[in-house]
Design a protein around this motif. Structure first.
Motif, PDB file in Angstrom:
ATOM      1  N   MET A  11      -0.287   4.457  -0.040  1.00 24.03           N
ATOM      2  CA  MET A  11      -0.651   4.147  -1.422  1.00 24.03           C
ATOM      3  C   MET A  11      -0.209   2.734  -1.807  1.00 24.03           C
ATOM      4  O   MET A  11      -0.905   2.028  -2.550  1.00 24.03           O
ATOM      5  N   ALA A  12       0.935   2.331  -1.292  1.00 27.62           N
ATOM      6  CA  ALA A  12       1.440   0.989  -1.588  1.00 27.62           C
ATOM      7  C   ALA A  12       0.518  -0.078  -1.005  1.00 27.62           C
ATOM      8  O   ALA A  12       0.295  -1.129  -1.635  1.00 27.62           O
ATOM      9  N   VAL A  13      -0.029   0.156   0.197  1.00 25.20           N
ATOM     10  CA  VAL A  13      -0.960  -0.790   0.809  1.00 25.20           C
ATOM     11  C   VAL A  13      -2.192  -0.966  -0.077  1.00 25.20           C
ATOM     12  O   VAL A  13      -2.619  -2.088  -0.366  1.00 25.20           O
ATOM     13  N   LEU A  14      -2.783   0.141  -0.505  1.00 28.58           N
ATOM     14  CA  LEU A  14      -3.957   0.060  -1.370  1.00 28.58           C
ATOM     15  C   LEU A  14      -3.597  -0.506  -2.744  1.00 28.58           C
ATOM     16  O   LEU A  14      -4.383  -1.254  -3.340  1.00 28.58           O
ATOM     17  N   ARG A  58      -4.997  -1.359 -11.797  1.00 31.97           N
ATOM     18  CA  ARG A  58      -5.986  -0.466 -11.191  1.00 31.97           C
ATOM     19  C   ARG A  58      -5.315   0.626 -10.373  1.00 31.97           C
ATOM     20  O   ARG A  58      -5.788   1.761 -10.322  1.00 31.97           O
ATOM     21  N   ALA A  59      -4.198   0.290  -9.737  1.00 37.20           N
ATOM     22  CA  ALA A  59      -3.477   1.286  -8.936  1.00 37.20           C
ATOM     23  C   ALA A  59      -2.979   2.428  -9.799  1.00 37.20           C
ATOM     24  O   ALA A  59      -3.003   3.601  -9.395  1.00 37.20           O
ATOM     25  N   THR A  60      -2.535   2.097 -11.011  1.00 39.76           N
ATOM     26  CA  THR A  60      -2.056   3.137 -11.928  1.00 39.76           C
ATOM     27  C   THR A  60      -3.214   3.947 -12.494  1.00 39.76           C
ATOM     28  O   THR A  60      -3.161   5.181 -12.572  1.00 39.76           O
ATOM     29  N   ALA A  61      -4.286   3.252 -12.878  1.00 38.85           N
ATOM     30  CA  ALA A  61      -5.424   3.924 -13.507  1.00 38.85           C
ATOM     31  C   ALA A  61      -6.192   4.813 -12.535  1.00 38.85           C
ATOM     32  O   ALA A  61      -6.798   5.809 -12.950  1.00 38.85           O
ATOM     33  N   GLN A  62      -6.196   4.437 -11.239  1.00 38.96           N
ATOM     34  CA  GLN A  62      -7.000   5.164 -10.251  1.00 38.96           C
ATOM     35  C   GLN A  62      -6.118   5.792  -9.168  1.00 38.96           C
ATOM     36  O   GLN A  62      -6.498   5.842  -7.994  1.00 38.96           O
ATOM     37  N   GLN A  63      -4.972   6.267  -9.571  1.00 37.84           N
ATOM     38  CA  GLN A  63      -4.001   6.760  -8.604  1.00 37.84           C
ATOM     39  C   GLN A  63      -4.576   7.884  -7.734  1.00 37.84           C
ATOM     40  O   GLN A  63      -4.414   7.877  -6.510  1.00 37.84           O
ATOM     41  N   GLU A  64      -5.245   8.855  -8.318  1.00 40.18           N
ATOM     42  CA  GLU A  64      -5.772   9.975  -7.548  1.00 40.18           C
ATOM     43  C   GLU A  64      -6.903   9.541  -6.622  1.00 40.18           C
ATOM     44  O   GLU A  64      -7.006  10.015  -5.487  1.00 40.18           O
TER      45      GLU A  64
END
Length: 463
Positions: free
Chosen positions: A148-151, A159-165
């Protein structure tokens, strides 16, 4: 690994895991950390498990013997004779050998030294259980939070927070494999308008279609296929044409030569490929490299090209560029030049595409002995590497005239690096090629240099 480096018995470590998990990167990182423990040299051979034609043990051993300083005419033709010479040269020598991308036990067994002073690291998709007296390390995919950290780094914190799933689902589709994650991250960063849900759908569709035929990780190959489709046609062409280069090191000038565009356009194409995760920059330099799975993918796409004439022309332009770049970065080539080579590259102020190669893959562990390392960074050393690539291309194209001139230049380059016997060897091969095609001028140039190179070589051999 630390225990293996201190062991008294012959030391072999097998790093195994699926394609794209990072076994090569791990081997190179470990090799860097152990450099001081092995002053006798660090050697790297790609055994090409991802290729249609894996490297034969005899060919691999020939490369290692050359790196150990054995001249071409001193390398035996029989595998067993090569093995005896190889093991005798490594006896008592504290050397580290990386055998990357091994296919089978039979491929690596002849390459294992018997000396307890050597350490061998083997990377493979398989654990190679047929090898005895080895340590094995299974390299696992990243943990979920690491994937997840890589993405997350690719798309940014918002965007990482908004699209976590959605990103978590993508990470699972990638098998949490570093190479697949890098490619998917590149697609998300390079195409912000592409929803993560749509990308997941494309990966699933491609993965199902290619699963019955693909070798290696379906997740990696699916990511490659989707990333390639998202490229502009010009960037797709660039990726295919870069596969013509004998080495996986690229610059804007090379790209412009292969695709017939300007250097500025070549830079833009490389940047597009880098943003997509298909190639990676080498340190802070202007040069790029790629994972061998990406290269194999590009080679497959290259074979699908419908215009063999354009491909042939691109190879010839690359050969011309390699020759003239080697000449332009070194002043030693006061030899006749092949008149069939276009002069348009010679007038440019060119740098070697191997310059400033940084530490990527430990310079592929240089694939050389300690003796070679001193000259590798010089202008002559850079020219030597370019000319070796040119020789591969000249042979592939069947261009005997240019092959003869490249061998002539290689003789001069080796002389300048005090490798007189290798210089003589290349001059003799050059003369033979020129004789074969009836070029008296070329043959005379090669023979005229032999006496100059032979005297130091004879003094060296008798000392």
């Amino acid at each position: 690994m630390a225990r293996a480096s201190r062991a008294s018995a012959p030391r072999t470590v097998v790093l195994s895991g699926p394609t794209g998990v990072g076994t090569t990167s791990l081997a190179v990182t470990l090799a860097r950390q152990l450099t001081r423990d092995f002053p006798g040299g660090q050697f790297f051979v790609n055994l090409r498990a991802n290729s249609d034609r894996p490297l034969h043990p005899g060919a691999a051993m020939g490369m290692l013997l050359g790196a150990l300083g054995v001249p071409r005419d001193g390398i035996p033709t029989e595998l067993e004779a090569r093995a005896r010479l190889y093991r005798s040269l490594l006896h008592g020598r504290r050397a580290l050998i990386v055998l990357d991308n091994a296919v089978s036990e039979a491929q690596v067994q002849p390459l294992l030294p018997v000396s307890s002073t050597c350490l061998v690291m083997i990377t493979s998709r398989q654990p190679l259980t047929g090898l005895t007296a080895v340590q094995r390390l299974q390299v696992e995919p990243l943990a979920e939070h690491e994937a997840m950290a890589v993405l997350g780094r690719a798309v940014g914190p918002h965007r990482a927070t908004a699209q976590q799933e959605q990103l978590r689902h993508l990470a699972r589709l990638c098998g949490r494999l570093p190479l697949a994650l890098r490619l998917v991250g590149g697609m998300l960063a390079g195409h912000p308008q592409l929803p993560a849900v749509e990308l997941s759908k494309r990966l699933l569709e491609v993965g199902r279609r290619i699963a019955p035929t693909v070798r290696g990780s379906v997740q990696v190959h699916a990511a490659l296929a989707v990333a390639y489709r998202l490229l502009r046609p010009a960037a797709q062409l660039a990726l295919r044409r870069l596969a013509l280069s004998p080495e996986s090191r690229y610059c804007a000038e090379m790209t412009s030569v292969l695709t017939e565009c300007t250097s500025t356009e070549g830079t833009a194409l490389l940047n597009e490929l880098a943003v997509s995760g298909l190639i990676t920059p080498i340190g802070d330099s202007e040069y790029f490299t790629c994972h061998e799975v990406v290269r194999a993918f590009a080679e497959d796409r290259l074979r699908e090209e419908s215009d063999p004439v354009a491909k042939f022309a691109a190879e010839n332009r690359l050969l011309d560029w390699l020759i003239h770049t080697a000449i332009s970065i070194s002043s030693v080539y006061e030899q006749p030049k092949p008149t069939t080579v276009s002069g348009r590259f010679a007038a440019r102020e060119l740098r070697s595409p191997l310059e400033d190669s940084g530490s990527v893959e430990f310079d592929r562990l240089r694939a050389t002995s300690g003796m070679d390392l001193g000259g590798a960074g010089s202008q002559e050393g850079q020219a030597l590497r370019l000319l070796r690539q040119a020789l591969v291309l000249a042979k592939r194209l069947g261009d005997k005239r240019k092959e003869g001139y490249v061998l002539l230049y290689l003789g001069t380059a080796n002389e300048r690096l005090q490798r007189h016997q290798e210089g003589v060897d290349h001059y003799l091969r050059s003369a033979a090629v020129f004789r074969e095609i009836g070029s008296r001028t070329g043959e005379a140039a090669a023979l005229g240099n032999i006496a100059h190179a032979a005297a130091p070589a004879q003094r060296y051999a008798s000392s």
